[in-house]
Design a protein around this motif. Sequence first.
Motif, PDB file in Angstrom:
ATOM      1  N   ARG A  88       0.825  -1.372  -0.156  1.00  0.00           N
ATOM      2  CA  ARG A  88      -0.050  -0.083   0.083  1.00  0.00           C
ATOM      3  C   ARG A  88       0.985   1.310  -0.026  1.00  0.00           C
ATOM      4  NH1 ARG A  88      -3.410   0.053   4.828  1.00  0.00           N
ATOM      5  NH2 ARG A  88      -2.030  -0.828   5.805  1.00  0.00           N
ATOM      6  N   HIS A  89       1.949   1.056   0.330  1.00  0.00           N
ATOM      7  CA  HIS A  89       2.952   2.308   0.560  1.00  0.00           C
ATOM      8  C   HIS A  89       4.495   1.931  -0.071  1.00  0.00           C
ATOM      9  CE1 HIS A  89       0.002   3.152   3.669  1.00  0.00           C
ATOM     10  NE2 HIS A  89       0.082   4.507   3.417  1.00  0.00           N
TER      11      HIS A  89
ATOM     12  N   TYR B 175       5.099   7.222   0.165  1.00  0.00           N
ATOM     13  CA  TYR B 175       3.977   7.463  -0.783  1.00  0.00           C
ATOM     14  C   TYR B 175       2.880   6.531  -0.811  1.00  0.00           C
ATOM     15  CZ  TYR B 175       7.274  10.654  -3.246  1.00  0.00           C
ATOM     16  OH  TYR B 175       8.249  11.712  -3.598  1.00  0.00           O
ATOM     17  N   ASP B 176       1.771   7.038  -0.948  1.00  0.00           N
ATOM     18  CA  ASP B 176       0.712   6.236  -1.449  1.00  0.00           C
ATOM     19  C   ASP B 176       0.928   5.389  -2.523  1.00  0.00           C
ATOM     20  OD1 ASP B 176      -1.948   5.233  -2.452  1.00  0.00           O
ATOM     21  OD2 ASP B 176      -2.794   6.267  -0.592  1.00  0.00           O
TER      22      ASP B 176
ATOM     23  N   LYS C  64      -0.854   3.795  -4.533  1.00  0.00           N
ATOM     24  CA  LYS C  64      -1.777   3.877  -5.534  1.00  0.00           C
ATOM     25  C   LYS C  64      -1.983   5.179  -6.195  1.00  0.00           C
ATOM     26  CE  LYS C  64      -6.755   2.722  -5.999  1.00  0.00           C
ATOM     27  NZ  LYS C  64      -7.883   2.313  -5.451  1.00  0.00           N
ATOM     28  N   THR C  65      -2.094   6.320  -5.228  1.00  0.00           N
ATOM     29  CA  THR C  65      -2.447   7.707  -5.815  1.00  0.00           C
ATOM     30  C   THR C  65      -1.154   8.207  -6.198  1.00  0.00           C
ATOM     31  OG1 THR C  65      -2.208   8.573  -3.626  1.00  0.00           O
ATOM     32  CG2 THR C  65      -4.435   7.765  -4.322  1.00  0.00           C
TER      33      THR C  65
ATOM     34  N   VAL D 188       2.976  10.884   1.525  1.00  0.00           N
ATOM     35  CA  VAL D 188       2.171  10.766   2.901  1.00  0.00           C
ATOM     36  C   VAL D 188       3.012  11.328   3.925  1.00  0.00           C
ATOM     37  CG1 VAL D 188       1.238   8.880   4.491  1.00  0.00           C
ATOM     38  CG2 VAL D 188       1.040   8.513   1.995  1.00  0.00           C
TER      39      VAL D 188
END
Length: 517
Positions: A467-468, A483-484, A486-487, A491
């Motif tokens: 996820r990160h 970082y995220d 997915k997006t 973070v």
Amino acid sequence: MLPAVCRFLFVTTLGLITGLSSAAPVDKVYQQHCASCHAPTRLGGMGPALLPGNLKRLKTGEAAEVIRDGRAASQMPAFGDQLSEKQIEGLVDYIYTPLPSPPQWGQEEIEQSHQIHHQQAKLGNKPVFDADPLNLFIVVELGDHHATVLNGDTFEPIHRFETRFALHGGPKYSPSGRFVYFASRDGWISKFDMYNLKTVAEIRAGINTRNLAVSADGRYVMVGNYLPHTLVLLDAKDLTPIRIFDVEDKQGRSSRVSAVYTAPPRGSFIAALKDVKEVWEISYLDEPEPVATGYMHDYRYEEGYMDRGPFPLRRIVLDDYLDDFFFDQDYKHLIGAARNANNGQVVNLIVGRKIADIDLQGLPHLGSGISWEYEGRTVLATPNLKKGEVSIIDMQNWETIKRIKTHGPGFFMRSHKNSPYAWVDVFFGPNKDEVHIIDKATLEIVRTLKPEPGKTAAHVEFDRDGRHALLSIWDEEGYVIVYDAKTLEEVKRLPMNKPSGKYNVYNKTRYTEGTSH
């Protein structure tokens, strides 16, 4: 009075460097100010070895600065008020000069260096912190030779501790993730208890070490050395030495070890040799299984190309040298970079021979190679150290599917089985502050990040679930940026001192798709 380790080195190895024991002024300066910590032989004691191979990460100008001003967060004092600039320059030239003959570091020297810091049996079997032990990271901070244990759920540091000088090669975990093993460039191997946050044991297995590997059953540690030319097998419990393999071919030609990794399904260590056209496989199974390993099907067995007995050595002879290498997910094939940088070699570990060449012209960094499923087939992706491109290779026919143009040569490439993206840095050249995001389904760069203009961005690693993604800013005033995945949005930033690698316990112990071995 000299420390014990330095006295030992002085007695056992002074004869190796008689050519450096003249009355030259620089030699006297060294013996007066440096020998008590770094040994009269320059092979290291309480301080690191001072040899050209050990100092590759330190430029000569930086070495002069360290002598003059000392090194923060270490025991290195400043000598600027005791030595002239000419003397400092002389010392720098001296420590970057090779020894007249290769130094020895054998069984006796290794055993003498062995240190037990904490009895493992007396340490608790549960973590002393509240966090998922499988979603921890070890972050190596090269700037001041420390490592940080990082919580992979909250991204908060749990513990920071001093390491040996210039860690080299990624730390390796025990199968449970409780212990992590470090290798320093000057040969020190350290075992750290992640549950109790304590260093358990240390030993110096070489003088200039390439990397280490931990067996899939957690019983053994294998250390590959540049100097001396050896592979050293250690007991993973307390780092007691078990066996030393002198690395040379049947004609007696000696070689440095390029890299050593474990191959879990095969129950063996695989080593590439830098100066001999061979790959070595050393089984750590109690009774090697012929069908699984292919040993008994090797026609060179009776020709002396495989040992019998414990830890048998199997030699796979090639037609070119290998530096670093990569495994397929089944560990049936080894893919390595050739010395001439014009191609890669595919070695089938079952039959024990090269089966294909790969068209790789930019000196691939196959130690950072990753694989994933693309249009129903498995592909290998690798950055290149001399060319701004990522090579995508079909692992069925070993043909290059695509060359993805990047803004410069790259060093690290990572992904995760749960992520649609592969991340690759642009480590070398003017665009070193960029990171490319590649869509694994289209093989196109979909975004380029520039997290800290002017500072090198490198080495992405994912958390347990993908996820990160964590990225390093390689600077003494650097960061680990979360970082995220997915997006692709930032973070969190964690200030750190030149963070290099970040190694997730789960991904490394499960050998997950998208990470290195």
